[in-house]
Design a protein around this motif. Sequence first.
Motif, PDB file in Angstrom:
ATOM      1  N   TRP A   1       0.772  -1.134  -0.215  1.00  0.00           N
ATOM      2  CA  TRP A   1       0.294  -0.153  -0.051  1.00  0.00           C
ATOM      3  C   TRP A   1       0.864   1.051  -0.248  1.00  0.00           C
TER       4      TRP A   1
ATOM      5  N   ASP B   1      -1.527   5.208  -3.175  1.00  0.00           N
ATOM      6  CA  ASP B   1      -3.443   4.891  -2.912  1.00  0.00           C
ATOM      7  C   ASP B   1      -3.955   5.475  -1.959  1.00  0.00           C
TER       8      ASP B   1
ATOM      9  N   ALA C   1      -2.994   2.683   6.161  1.00  0.00           N
ATOM     10  CA  ALA C   1      -2.259   1.524   5.525  1.00  0.00           C
ATOM     11  C   ALA C   1      -2.210   0.023   6.077  1.00  0.00           C
TER      12      ALA C   1
ATOM     13  N   GLU D   1      -5.339  -2.042   5.114  1.00  0.00           N
ATOM     14  CA  GLU D   1      -5.715  -2.892   4.415  1.00  0.00           C
ATOM     15  C   GLU D   1      -5.474  -3.795   4.494  1.00  0.00           C
TER      16      GLU D   1
END
Length: 317
Positions: A251, A261, A284, A287
Motif C-alpha cells: 500500500w 493509494d 494502511a 488495508e
Amino acid sequence: MTGTIPPFSTRTLRYGTAAILEAADVIRAGGCVAVPTETVYGLAADATDSRAVAGIYAAKGRPSFNPLIVHVPDFAAAEAIGVFDEAARALAARFWPGPLTMVLPLRKDTPIASLVTAGLPTVAIRMPSHRAMQALLRACGRPLAAPSANASGTISPTRAEHVAKSLAGRIPLILDDGPTPGGIESTIVAPSPQPRLLRPGPIAEEKIAKALGRPVGGAGAGIEAPGQLSSHYAPAKPLRLHATEARDGEWLIGFGAVAGDETLSASGDLVEAAARVFDALHRADAEAATAIAVAPVPETGIGAAINDRLRRAAHRD
C-alpha cells in the motif's frame, strides 16, 4: 483481559464541561484518561502519583527506562517542577503554550513521581495549547504525565478512534475532541548548557536556534527523553521508505508528485503531511495489502520530524 492490566469498559465522551469534570475525577482517583493535544492524543495520569503513572506504563506496555512528558497549564506550574535558566525561559516565552517539550534539571523538592523521569535527573515539560488538555489540567489541578495514547511502539493516535483501537479495555475513558491539528509529537529540546535537539517535531531546529541566538546540537547515545527508542510508532506491517512506486502487495502512501493509494499531501505541503502521517499509517495497516511503502519526504523544516517518525516506524529490532 489477562496479565497486570485490569479490564475496563472503555467509554468515549465528546469534549465538553461534563466530560472534562468526569475525566478530572478519573485522574484524581488515580486513573488514566486519553485526551487530545495539539500534537497527538495523550494518555494522561497524575504525574505526582506513582501508582497512576504505573497505570500508564501498564496500559501502553511501555519500557520502564523510557521517560514521560509532564504537561502543565502555565509557567508557574512548570517552574515548580523544573529548573529554568535564561535559555529555557527564552524558549518558553517564544513557543509556549505549544508543541515544544523542554528537558530540564528536576527540582529536588518536586512532587513528580520518580517513574515519570525513569530515574533520570531531568524532567521533560510541556505547556500544551489544546483546549481539551488545558481544561483537564485546570479541572484536576495536577501536572499530568501524558505520552501518546497508544500501545507502546505502535502508531501514534490522531483521532479518538485510533485510541480506542489500540487501548480499548485498558483504560476507562477517552475524551473525543476530533482529529488533532498537528498530527505529530512535540519537538523535544535540552536548552542548556549547549542546546540540543533530542526529538524533531513541529517546531523546527532553525526556529529554536534563532530564538536562542546560537546553533543547536544533536542528541547523545543514551535515552534522555521520550521517543528516542530506535523502534517506535511502528505499524504491524513491514514499512519501506523512499518509494516512488508500489511493489506487489504494498500500500503506497504518496507525497507530492508520487500519488500512491493515498497521499500525505498532493501539493507537497509538509505541514499537511505532518497532520496526516499517523492517520495514513493507521489506514494502511488496516488495508488488505501485506506491506506499506511511503514516498520520499524532504528533510527540510517539519519534514525532518516526519522522516524521524517514519524511520522509527520502519525499524525492526
